[in-house]
Design a protein around this motif. Structure first.
Motif, short mmCIF file in Angstrom:
data_model
loop_
_atom_site.label_atom_id
_atom_site.label_comp_id
_atom_site.label_asym_id
_atom_site.label_seq_id
_atom_site.Cartn_x
_atom_site.Cartn_y
_atom_site.Cartn_z
N ILE A 169 0.83 -1.19 0.00
CA ILE A 169 0.00 0.00 0.00
C ILE A 169 0.87 1.25 0.00
O ILE A 169 1.91 1.29 0.67
CB ILE A 169 -0.95 -0.01 1.24
CG1 ILE A 169 -2.07 1.02 1.08
CG2 ILE A 169 -0.19 0.20 2.53
CD1 ILE A 169 -3.19 0.58 0.21
N VAL A 170 0.47 2.26 -0.78
CA VAL A 170 1.23 3.50 -0.76
C VAL A 170 1.08 4.16 0.61
O VAL A 170 0.09 3.97 1.31
CB VAL A 170 0.77 4.47 -1.87
CG1 VAL A 170 0.94 3.84 -3.24
CG2 VAL A 170 -0.65 4.95 -1.65
N GLY A 171 2.09 4.91 0.99
CA GLY A 171 2.10 5.52 2.32
C GLY A 171 2.67 4.62 3.38
O GLY A 171 2.83 5.03 4.53
N GLY A 172 3.03 3.37 2.99
CA GLY A 172 3.59 2.43 3.94
C GLY A 172 4.93 1.88 3.54
O GLY A 172 5.51 1.07 4.26
N MET A 173 5.45 2.32 2.39
CA MET A 173 6.75 1.82 1.93
C MET A 173 7.90 2.71 2.37
O MET A 173 9.00 2.23 2.64
CB MET A 173 6.73 1.69 0.40
CG MET A 173 5.82 0.58 -0.10
SD MET A 173 5.65 0.54 -1.90
CE MET A 173 4.35 1.76 -2.13
N GLY A 174 7.67 4.01 2.43
CA GLY A 174 8.68 4.93 2.92
C GLY A 174 8.60 5.06 4.43
O GLY A 174 7.99 4.24 5.13
N ASN A 175 9.21 6.11 4.96
CA ASN A 175 9.18 6.35 6.40
C ASN A 175 7.87 6.95 6.86
O ASN A 175 7.46 6.78 8.02
CB ASN A 175 10.35 7.26 6.80
CG ASN A 175 11.69 6.64 6.48
OD1 ASN A 175 12.25 6.91 5.42
ND2 ASN A 175 12.20 5.81 7.36
#
Length: 377
Positions: A169-175
């Motif tokens: 899910i986007v928003g969960g791959m980066g910091n």
């Protein structure tokens, strides 16, 4: 008169009930509704933490300002795409950093990950990539560069509620990830935003930053870090709760509209770059972008004006912030530095695909664009 709107807000019984309860308590600042909205948002998308703020812009600058806690200093650099909604780059400046711009790809509207590394300096402390028009960035390449250079990654996911990249899910791959709940977005709270994170060290810092830098959970006059006043209130959260509880239904309706437009506009693919959804991704149905192809003699601004005259709400595709918008003139960039972003700024537009549009509406806008192409090309 507007016949085909970009987006709209309809407040249902669930939100009205929550609003009434807040009014009965004579307390409409952050309270039970905000906590429930944060909890439901995090659970729906499997984030460990979600921090509600006053807008998508606030989500961006709260996430960026948290970099001060991880070794960033005033005047350090944060990499951003040259093309995005202005909040992305303004957030970097508001947090005390310098935005360093990277061009995008015409086909995706997203940052060209192959050009990021050449912009990294000793002062680079992070990057904020944008999932433009709901299409996920090339996160494998982004994260590889970030790990190599020890950079924090913020995902501006304001236009990408529920989008996925390789089952993530986007928003969960980066910091951290930033979300907007403005009227045109899938989840809407009127105004409002959210910062997501799976980093246990990040969440209390984000909560502190949104409340003047006070320690998480207090309202005393102790200020531990740089911060803002950008808390969400319980009235906005009430509307957002109704939205998140109906997320999948709204997403599916909008995705159906997006796919219908893509199907109906497919005969125009030789004239426009159309949104593409790869097998490894889920594109969020935020809006419907069109970019005129290089070998097509068509004036996008004339097309936009024509559609607006017919009652269609149309917006540009942002353009190159550092070279096509006066607000960034002081940074000293010149036309030609970001050719793809500048091209899209001249040749791109987008309109809605929201859940309240009917098949008749979709036919209407398709016929208008098709008729325009037949007349002017």
């Amino acid at each position: 008169m507007v016949r085909y709107s970009f987006g709209t807000v309809k407040i249902g019984p669930r939100a009205k009930s929550l609003i009434e309860k807040s009014l009965e308590k004579h307390w409409v600042s952050g309270g039970e509704n905000v906590k429930l909205f944060e909890k439901t948002f995090a659970e729906t998308f499997s984030y460990k933490e979600a921090v509600a703020v006053s807008s998508g812009t606030a989500a961006c600058y709260t996430a960026v300002a948290a970099l001060h806690e991880f070794g960033a200093d005033w005047g350090d650099e944060v990499i951003v795409p040259a093309l995005s909604f202005v909040a992305t780059s303004n957030a970097v400046r508001a947090a005390g950093f310098k935005p360093v711009f990277v061009d995008v790809k015409k086909e995706t509207l997203n940052i060209d990950a192959s050009k990021i590394e050449e912009k990294i300096t000793k002062k680079t402390k992070g990057m904020m990539v944008v999932h433009t028009m709901g299409k996920p960035c090339e996160m494998d390449e982004v994260l590889e560069v970030a790990q190599k250079h020890h950079l924090k990654v913020i995902e501006d996911s304001c236009e990408a509620h529920g989008a996925k990249y390789k089952n993530q899910i986007v928003g969960g791959m980066g910091n951290s990830g930033a979300f907007s709940f403005y009227a045109a977005h899938i989840i809407c709270s009127g105004e409002g935003g959210m910062v997501s994170t799976n980093d246990p060290e990040m969440a209390p810092i984000l909560r502190s930053v949104r409340s003047h830098g006070r320690p998480d959970g207090t309202d005393y006059f102790q200020f531990d870090r740089f911060g803002f006043n950008c808390k969400m209130n319980d009235l906005e959260a009430a509307v957002g709760i109704e939205g998140i509880e109906n997320f999948q239904n709204i997403f599916d309706l909008r995705k159906k509209n997006l796919n219908t437009l893509l199907s109906q506009m497919k005969p125009l693919e030789k004239y426009f770059y159309l949104l593409q959804e790869e097998k490894y991704e889920v594109v969020s149905p935020h809006a419907f972008p069109l970019v005129v192809r290089e070998d097509v003699n068509l004036d996008a601004s004339h097309l936009s004006n024509y559609l607006m005259e017919q009652g269609v709400q149309v917006k540009t595709l942002f353009g190159s912030l550092p070279t096509q918008h006066r607000a960034f003139q002081s940074l000293g960039h010149k036309l030609g530095e970001f050719p793809n972003s500048e091209y899209i700024g001249k040749k791109g537009l987008h309109f809605g695909c929201h859940q309240y549009l009917t098949q008749s509406d979709l036919d209407f806008v398709t016929d208008l664009v098709t008729g325009y192409v037949k007349k002017y090309i």
